[in-house]
Design a protein around this motif. Structure first.
Motif, PDB file in Angstrom:
ATOM      1  N   MET A   1      48.784  46.166  42.743  1.00 45.68           N
ATOM      2  CA  MET A   1      49.699  47.189  43.257  1.00 45.68           C
ATOM      3  C   MET A   1      51.140  46.795  42.942  1.00 45.68           C
ATOM      4  SD  MET A   1      47.806  49.471  44.799  1.00 45.68           S
ATOM      5  CE  MET A   1      48.923  50.300  45.923  1.00 45.68           C
ATOM      6  N   GLU A 153      37.120  51.108  41.171  1.00 40.74           N
ATOM      7  CA  GLU A 153      38.440  50.518  41.452  1.00 40.74           C
ATOM      8  C   GLU A 153      39.543  51.311  40.768  1.00 40.74           C
ATOM      9  OE1 GLU A 153      38.908  46.540  40.125  1.00 40.74           O
ATOM     10  OE2 GLU A 153      40.942  46.338  40.953  1.00 40.74           O
ATOM     11  N   LYS A 154      39.309  51.723  39.524  1.00 35.89           N
ATOM     12  CA  LYS A 154      40.318  52.501  38.799  1.00 35.89           C
ATOM     13  C   LYS A 154      40.625  53.816  39.517  1.00 35.89           C
ATOM     14  CE  LYS A 154      40.468  51.220  33.946  1.00 35.89           C
ATOM     15  NZ  LYS A 154      40.406  51.757  32.569  1.00 35.89           N
ATOM     16  N   GLY A 156      40.502  54.196  42.745  1.00 36.15           N
ATOM     17  CA  GLY A 156      40.959  53.947  44.107  1.00 36.15           C
ATOM     18  C   GLY A 156      39.849  53.988  45.133  1.00 36.15           C
ATOM     19  N   TYR A 158      37.859  51.860  46.732  1.00 39.01           N
ATOM     20  CA  TYR A 158      37.746  50.420  46.889  1.00 39.01           C
ATOM     21  C   TYR A 158      36.501  49.991  47.655  1.00 39.01           C
ATOM     22  CZ  TYR A 158      42.548  50.629  45.315  1.00 39.01           C
ATOM     23  OH  TYR A 158      43.666  50.866  44.577  1.00 39.01           O
ATOM     24  N   SER A 190      40.914  41.184  42.596  1.00 37.01           N
ATOM     25  CA  SER A 190      41.800  42.277  42.182  1.00 37.01           C
ATOM     26  C   SER A 190      41.714  43.447  43.147  1.00 37.01           C
ATOM     27  CB  SER A 190      41.422  42.731  40.769  1.00 37.01           C
ATOM     28  OG  SER A 190      42.217  43.812  40.372  1.00 37.01           O
ATOM     29  N   GLU A 193      43.585  42.552  46.221  1.00 33.33           N
ATOM     30  CA  GLU A 193      45.023  42.608  45.941  1.00 33.33           C
ATOM     31  C   GLU A 193      45.536  44.042  46.031  1.00 33.33           C
ATOM     32  OE1 GLU A 193      46.137  41.288  42.076  1.00 33.33           O
ATOM     33  OE2 GLU A 193      48.246  41.055  42.613  1.00 33.33           O
ATOM     34  N   ASP A 194      44.750  45.002  45.497  1.00 36.89           N
ATOM     35  CA  ASP A 194      45.120  46.416  45.602  1.00 36.89           C
ATOM     36  C   ASP A 194      45.162  46.862  47.062  1.00 36.89           C
ATOM     37  OD1 ASP A 194      43.329  47.496  42.606  1.00 36.89           O
ATOM     38  OD2 ASP A 194      45.303  46.593  42.889  1.00 36.89           O
ATOM     39  N   GLU A 196      46.088  44.979  49.387  1.00 33.51           N
ATOM     40  CA  GLU A 196      47.147  44.160  49.998  1.00 33.51           C
ATOM     41  C   GLU A 196      46.583  43.134  50.990  1.00 33.51           C
ATOM     42  OE1 GLU A 196      50.768  47.417  49.589  1.00 33.51           O
ATOM     43  OE2 GLU A 196      50.191  46.675  51.565  1.00 33.51           O
TER      44      GLU A 196
END
Length: 533
Positions: A1, A153-154, A156, A158, A190, A193-194, A196
């Motif tokens: 992000m 993931e691409k 969104g 998750y 990853s 991380e997206d 947060e």
């Protein structure tokens, strides 16, 4: 992000923009990893031809098509790669191989994933997943789940992405596949991380790094960059600098332009957050240089491959024409002997038989000539189609030139204004910078760039706007036509939002309004509708 990094980082970015035009002309870093495709292409082509000489082994032919498709895929030539993958699947129809089918189906899904066509990509990954379960192929199942997770993931999604990646990780651990375990741990990191959740992201990145440490491969560099990101986003700047610097040194050893750009960009962000704007500026300059070099390298490689394909196909056509001409020459010689024999026979049999034989001979010659002429015309059409395809690929590069032209104009105006500010010592710099920001915003809102974009778009898709306008009962606004053109280029909502300088939510609302004005079936995707026009 990606996040906003404050006034200091913006100032560093502004300095990069001032120097980027002149910096592109410098040659401090020599780009030496531009691939020469000829030898590899010819080797793969030779292997394919040799495998075709043994038609009893269709799996060998399929493997040769697969390798040629992966070669095209590595250069971003998705149309050519897809054609080779489909040829491989056709060969498998006569000599089925479960493992090869799984690899091919996943590769086709990867092409669609690269094109952001998530629906078709997931169809292929899901088909491979089911086949792997039926065949009890745990490795194929683990890879398919990882690819499904990447697709989610691409988009969104998750929660679904985590579920797929965790199942994939469990299978790789069961198989003892260390490379698969490392890559899947990095993928899970990853996702966190997206979301947060940086502590969890750091945990999984470290697990991945434990497997990849010392490998000297691009995967190790990528994990080090991810670790640096995680440390930076949690405020641990010394650790962030350590990991990103390690990634930079490893990238230098491999001369990997993408990883070099990524490492310099991350170092710039970290130094900006630490308040060292001079170093942030220096690293941003180098990141910009490597990015430009990478784009030039990619474009050059693609053109070289296309030119090689064209020259190879042209030689094959010429060889085929020579063969056909040789056949005609042999046929003519045979006809000459037949004619001589016929003359002897006619002298003994009589005048009437001679006449009938001559007529038959003429008909045979005319038929051969018609067949030869048709074959030559067919080869000429194929050669022209190949030339048109290269021209179309070249035209697609014009979009990059347009972007570069627009950027340089804005950078030149920005540079002149900043020079004026620097030359006047008693000037209120804060007020001038605000005026400069307004001027930049004004320049970004000008319609001239869209006029140039329209010219290039109409050259590649001349009938699109006319067709789109005719399908709507209500007249479409300029903004709706722009949205339609960007959708025709298969851009995501996030990319469109960046280009139009609006939020992704605004793009989704605009897409919904445009859809209501068009005769689209409820189940049909708006992007697919635009591409089919």
């Amino acid at each position: 992000m990606k996040k906003f990094f404050g006034f200091g980082y913006v100032m560093a970015l502004a300095l990069v923009l001032i120097h980027s035009v002149g910096f592109a002309q410098q040659t401090n870093h020599t780009v030496s990893n531009i691939r020469r495709p000829d030898s590899t292409f010819y080797a793969l082509q030779k292997r394919l031809e040799e495998s075709k000489e043994q038609p009893r082994f269709p799996i060998k032919i399929a493997e040769a098509h697969l390798q040629l498709g992966e070669y095209y895929h590595s250069f971003g030539l998705y149309t050519e790669a897809m054609a080779e993958y489909n040829k491989a699947l056709e060969e498998l129809g006569t000599g089925f191989s479960d493992e090869l089918f799984i690899v091919l189906n996943n590769n086709i899904g990867k092409v669609y994933l690269s094109l952001n066509n998530f629906e078709l990509a997931e169809q292929h990954f899901e088909e491979t997943r089911k086949s792997s379960i039926q065949l009890k192929n745990d490795k194929g199942l683990a890879i398919s789940l990882g690819l499904l997770g990447a697709s989610h993931e691409k988009q969104g999604e998750y929660e679904e992405a985590l579920k797929d990646q965790e199942e994939s990780l469990s299978l790789f651990e069961k198989l003892g596949n260390e490379h698969g375990v490392a890559i899947t741990n990095e993928n899970i990191g990853s996702i966190y991380e997206d979301l947060e959740k940086f502590d969890l992201a750091h945990k999984f990145f470290m697990r991945a790094y434990e497997y990849l440490k010392g490998s000297g491969k691009a995967e190790e560099i990528n994990v080090l960059n991810n670790l640096g990101d995680a440390f930076r986003k949690t405020g641990d700047y010394p650790s962030a600098l350590e990991k990103t610097s390690m990634a930079l040194e490893a990238a230098k050893q491999l001369n990997d332009l993408h990883q070099l750009e990524s490492a310099h960009k991350d170092l710039s962000k970290t130094y900006a957050l630490m308040g060292d704007y001079e170093k942030a500026h220096a690293h941003l300059l180098q990141a910009e240089e490597f990015n430009s070099a990478m784009l030039r390298s990619q474009n050059t490689d693609q053109l070289n491959v296309l030119q090689t394909i064209y020259e190879t196909n042209k030689k094959e056509v010429e060889i085929q024409l020579l063969k056909e001409q040789n056949k005609v020459s042999v046929a003519n010689q045979n006809l000459l002997w037949v004619a001589l024999f016929a003359i002897v026979a006619i002298l003994t049999i009589g005048y009437n038989y001679l006449g009938r034989k001559r007529k038959a001979t003429l008909k045979i010659q005319e038929y051969k000539q018609r067949m030869l002429k048709a074959e030559l015309e067919k080869k000429a059409i194929e050669e022209k189609n190949l030339q048109d395809e290269i021209q179309l690929k070249t035209a697609s590069l014009s979009r990059y030139s347009l972007h570069l032209s627009q950027k340089n104009k804005i950078l030149l105006d920005l540079a002149n204004t900043l020079r004026n500010i620097a030359a006047r010592k008693n000037m209120d710099a804060s007020r001038k910078i605000k005026e400069l920001v307004k001027e930049i915003d004004f320049n970004l809102q000008q319609e001239q760039e869209w006029d140039e974009f329209m010219v290039f778009f109409k050259e590649i898709h001349p009938e699109f706007i006319k067709k789109l306008s005719s399908l709507s009962e209500n007249s479409l606004s300029p903004a709706e036509l722009r949205l339609g053109m960007l959708l025709r280029l298969n851009l995501s909502s996030k990319e469109i939002a960046s280009i139009l300088r609006v939020t992704p939510d605004s793009v989704r609302v605009a897409r919904h309004r445009l859809r209501k004005k068009l005769p689209i079936d409820q189940k049909e995707e708006l992007v697919n509708f635009m591409i089919d026009l």
